[in-house]
Design a protein around this motif. Structure first.
Motif, PDB file in Angstrom:
ATOM      1  N   ALA A   2       0.828  -1.196   0.000  1.00  0.00           N
ATOM      2  CA  ALA A   2       0.000   0.000   0.000  1.00  0.00           C
ATOM      3  C   ALA A   2       0.867   1.252   0.000  1.00  0.00           C
ATOM      4  CB  ALA A   2      -0.933  -0.005   1.209  1.00  0.00           C
ATOM      5  N   ALA A   3       2.021   1.174   0.678  1.00  0.00           N
ATOM      6  CA  ALA A   3       2.948   2.308   0.723  1.00  0.00           C
ATOM      7  C   ALA A   3       3.693   2.496  -0.589  1.00  0.00           C
ATOM      8  CB  ALA A   3       3.945   2.122   1.862  1.00  0.00           C
ATOM      9  N   GLY A   4       3.525   1.564  -1.508  1.00  0.00           N
ATOM     10  CA  GLY A   4       4.161   1.689  -2.813  1.00  0.00           C
ATOM     11  C   GLY A   4       5.581   1.185  -2.864  1.00  0.00           C
ATOM     12  N   LEU A   5       5.955   0.324  -1.927  1.00  0.00           N
ATOM     13  CA  LEU A   5       7.336  -0.161  -1.873  1.00  0.00           C
ATOM     14  C   LEU A   5       7.497  -1.501  -2.573  1.00  0.00           C
ATOM     15  CD1 LEU A   5       8.128   0.715   1.832  1.00  0.00           C
ATOM     16  CD2 LEU A   5       9.384   1.558  -0.149  1.00  0.00           C
ATOM     17  N   PRO A   6       8.612  -1.695  -3.290  1.00  0.00           N
ATOM     18  CA  PRO A   6       8.949  -3.041  -3.743  1.00  0.00           C
ATOM     19  C   PRO A   6       9.280  -3.893  -2.517  1.00  0.00           C
ATOM     20  CG  PRO A   6      10.758  -1.528  -4.192  1.00  0.00           C
ATOM     21  CD  PRO A   6       9.621  -0.696  -3.687  1.00  0.00           C
ATOM     22  N   VAL A   7       8.909  -5.167  -2.560  1.00  0.00           N
ATOM     23  CA  VAL A   7       9.034  -6.041  -1.401  1.00  0.00           C
ATOM     24  C   VAL A   7       9.852  -7.274  -1.760  1.00  0.00           C
ATOM     25  CG1 VAL A   7       7.779  -7.435   0.289  1.00  0.00           C
ATOM     26  CG2 VAL A   7       6.802  -5.263  -0.511  1.00  0.00           C
TER      27      VAL A   7
ATOM     28  N   ARG B 224       8.909 -10.071  -4.659  1.00  0.00           N
ATOM     29  CA  ARG B 224       9.921 -11.099  -4.918  1.00  0.00           C
ATOM     30  C   ARG B 224       9.932 -12.046  -3.726  1.00  0.00           C
ATOM     31  NH1 ARG B 224      13.429  -9.375  -9.176  1.00  0.00           N
ATOM     32  NH2 ARG B 224      13.230  -7.133  -9.622  1.00  0.00           N
ATOM     33  N   LEU B 225       9.508 -13.295  -3.951  1.00  0.00           N
ATOM     34  CA  LEU B 225       9.432 -14.290  -2.896  1.00  0.00           C
ATOM     35  C   LEU B 225      10.610 -15.250  -3.024  1.00  0.00           C
ATOM     36  CD1 LEU B 225       5.595 -15.050  -3.036  1.00  0.00           C
ATOM     37  CD2 LEU B 225       6.804 -13.312  -1.687  1.00  0.00           C
TER      38      LEU B 225
ATOM     39  N   ASP C  12      19.477  -7.578  -4.672  1.00  0.00           N
ATOM     40  CA  ASP C  12      20.340  -7.029  -5.722  1.00  0.00           C
ATOM     41  C   ASP C  12      19.521  -6.646  -6.950  1.00  0.00           C
ATOM     42  OD1 ASP C  12      22.577  -7.402  -4.154  1.00  0.00           O
ATOM     43  OD2 ASP C  12      23.150  -9.303  -5.102  1.00  0.00           O
ATOM     44  N   ALA C  13      18.631  -7.547  -7.360  1.00  0.00           N
ATOM     45  CA  ALA C  13      17.825  -7.291  -8.554  1.00  0.00           C
ATOM     46  C   ALA C  13      16.897  -6.097  -8.349  1.00  0.00           C
ATOM     47  CB  ALA C  13      17.012  -8.536  -8.913  1.00  0.00           C
ATOM     48  N   SER C  14      16.329  -5.977  -7.159  1.00  0.00           N
ATOM     49  CA  SER C  14      15.424  -4.861  -6.881  1.00  0.00           C
ATOM     50  C   SER C  14      16.151  -3.525  -6.901  1.00  0.00           C
ATOM     51  CB  SER C  14      14.748  -5.060  -5.520  1.00  0.00           C
ATOM     52  OG  SER C  14      13.955  -6.218  -5.511  1.00  0.00           O
ATOM     53  N   LEU C  15      17.394  -3.525  -6.432  1.00  0.00           N
ATOM     54  CA  LEU C  15      18.155  -2.279  -6.399  1.00  0.00           C
ATOM     55  C   LEU C  15      18.777  -1.959  -7.753  1.00  0.00           C
ATOM     56  CD1 LEU C  15      19.904  -2.666  -2.931  1.00  0.00           C
ATOM     57  CD2 LEU C  15      17.915  -1.263  -3.498  1.00  0.00           C
ATOM     58  N   THR C  16      19.019  -2.993  -8.550  1.00  0.00           N
ATOM     59  CA  THR C  16      19.589  -2.775  -9.882  1.00  0.00           C
ATOM     60  C   THR C  16      18.542  -2.275 -10.854  1.00  0.00           C
ATOM     61  OG1 THR C  16      21.184  -4.545  -9.513  1.00  0.00           O
ATOM     62  CG2 THR C  16      20.839  -3.848 -11.787  1.00  0.00           C
ATOM     63  N   HIS C  17      17.314  -2.746 -10.666  1.00  0.00           N
ATOM     64  CA  HIS C  17      16.214  -2.340 -11.552  1.00  0.00           C
ATOM     65  C   HIS C  17      15.085  -1.762 -10.705  1.00  0.00           C
ATOM     66  CE1 HIS C  17      18.241  -4.527 -14.732  1.00  0.00           C
ATOM     67  NE2 HIS C  17      18.300  -5.581 -13.953  1.00  0.00           N
ATOM     68  N   PRO C  18      15.310  -0.601 -10.111  1.00  0.00           N
ATOM     69  CA  PRO C  18      14.280  -0.023  -9.238  1.00  0.00           C
ATOM     70  C   PRO C  18      13.088   0.483 -10.038  1.00  0.00           C
ATOM     71  CG  PRO C  18      16.052   1.541  -9.571  1.00  0.00           C
ATOM     72  CD  PRO C  18      16.487   0.260 -10.245  1.00  0.00           C
ATOM     73  N   GLN C  19      11.978   0.628  -9.351  1.00  0.00           N
ATOM     74  CA  GLN C  19      10.803   1.227  -9.970  1.00  0.00           C
ATOM     75  C   GLN C  19      11.053   2.724 -10.187  1.00  0.00           C
ATOM     76  OE1 GLN C  19       8.061  -0.439 -10.882  1.00  0.00           O
ATOM     77  NE2 GLN C  19       8.839  -2.401 -10.135  1.00  0.00           N
ATOM     78  N   ALA C  20      10.327   3.296 -11.137  1.00  0.00           N
ATOM     79  CA  ALA C  20      10.443   4.738 -11.367  1.00  0.00           C
ATOM     80  C   ALA C  20      10.032   5.475 -10.095  1.00  0.00           C
ATOM     81  CB  ALA C  20       9.551   5.161 -12.531  1.00  0.00           C
TER      82      ALA C  20
END
Length: 250
Positions: A169-174, A190-191, A203-211
């Motif tokens: 809800a806060a708009g964060l990648p998890v 990402r589970l 690593d993947a979340s930080l390499t390809h962050p959301q806009a």
């Protein structure tokens, strides 16, 4: 905790009820043995409250802004060993020394033997302690990534973490441990099945962050309609109306 007494009384209560609601598939299986009228409804979130973190005008909490530079990887909740994988967090802190790990919550809640030895002294781990519920959006606003690292044990196999939909809800990648209750939500986060895949997912979340801001993680409209308290309550009431309120014949 008087575990045996609690277990006995819980079974007695479930057997006596007309309807039982549970918050994980494992509880549906175990409590369903006591009462055939048991229904599974996942834990949900105060969506409106936590969605404030999506507002670009919301100031980030000052103590979060004061941390050293680097992506902020955050966890909010009880910092307790029985449901938070402290060893994995220490490993992550070493793996991503460029990041700041932020833990918000009471230490040892429900588990007074929680041992933080692996985390103490790590310069990029910050134990901020509990924060008022009303201030949490301002902290989530300052996170770059939300974490749910859980050990696999009897408790976590039967839980649906409250923070899952709050983070979304806060708009964060998890990035989360692949708990049984979360298995069907792989499209929202990402589970991870093991510590190595957890580190890789970070690593993947930080390499390809959301806009930033324009689309912080999952758009609100893509979340399930029932993931708010109001939505879940409506489903529960509908079940009660269907089962327990007699219908009038023609």
């Amino acid at each position: 905790m008087p575990a045996a007494l609690i277990a006995h009384e819980e079974e007695r209560l479930c057997r006596a009820c007309d309807q039982v609601f549970v918050t994980s598939p494992a509880l549906l299986k175990s409590r369903g043995c006591w009462n055939p009228h048991t229904r599974y409804d996942p834990n949900v979130a105060d969506v409106v409250h936590f969605a404030q973190a999506r507002d670009g005008n919301l100031p980030v909490a000052s103590d979060l802004q004061a941390l050293p530079p680097g992506p902020r990887l955050g966890f909010v909740g009880a910092v307790s060993g029985y449901k938070l994988d402290l060893g994995l967090l220490a490993r992550l802190a070493h793996h991503r020394s460029d990041c700041q790990l932020v833990l918000i919550g009471r230490v040892g809640e429900g588990d007074p033997e929680t041992d933080l030895a692996e985390l103490m002294g790590l310069r990029n781990v910050h134990l901020l302690g509990p924060r008022p519920y009303g201030q949490l959006p301002s902290y989530l606003r300052g996170f770059d990534l939300a974490l749910l690292p859980c050990p696999m044990n009897a408790y976590t196999r039967s839980m649906f973490p409250m923070k899952f939909f709050e983070y979304l809800a806060a708009g964060l990648p998890v990035v989360a441990t692949d708990l049984p209750a979360l298995a069907e939500y792989g499209s929202l986060a990402r589970l991870c099945a093991n510590p190595s895949s957890f580190l890789a997912a970070v690593d993947a979340s930080l390499t390809h962050p959301q806009a930033p801001d324009a689309a912080r993680s999952i758009p609100l409209e893509n979340l399930p309609e029932w993931c708010s308290y109001g939505g879940r309550t409506q489903l529960m009431l509908a079940e009660l109306n269907r089962r327990l309120i007699p219908t009038t014949g023609a």
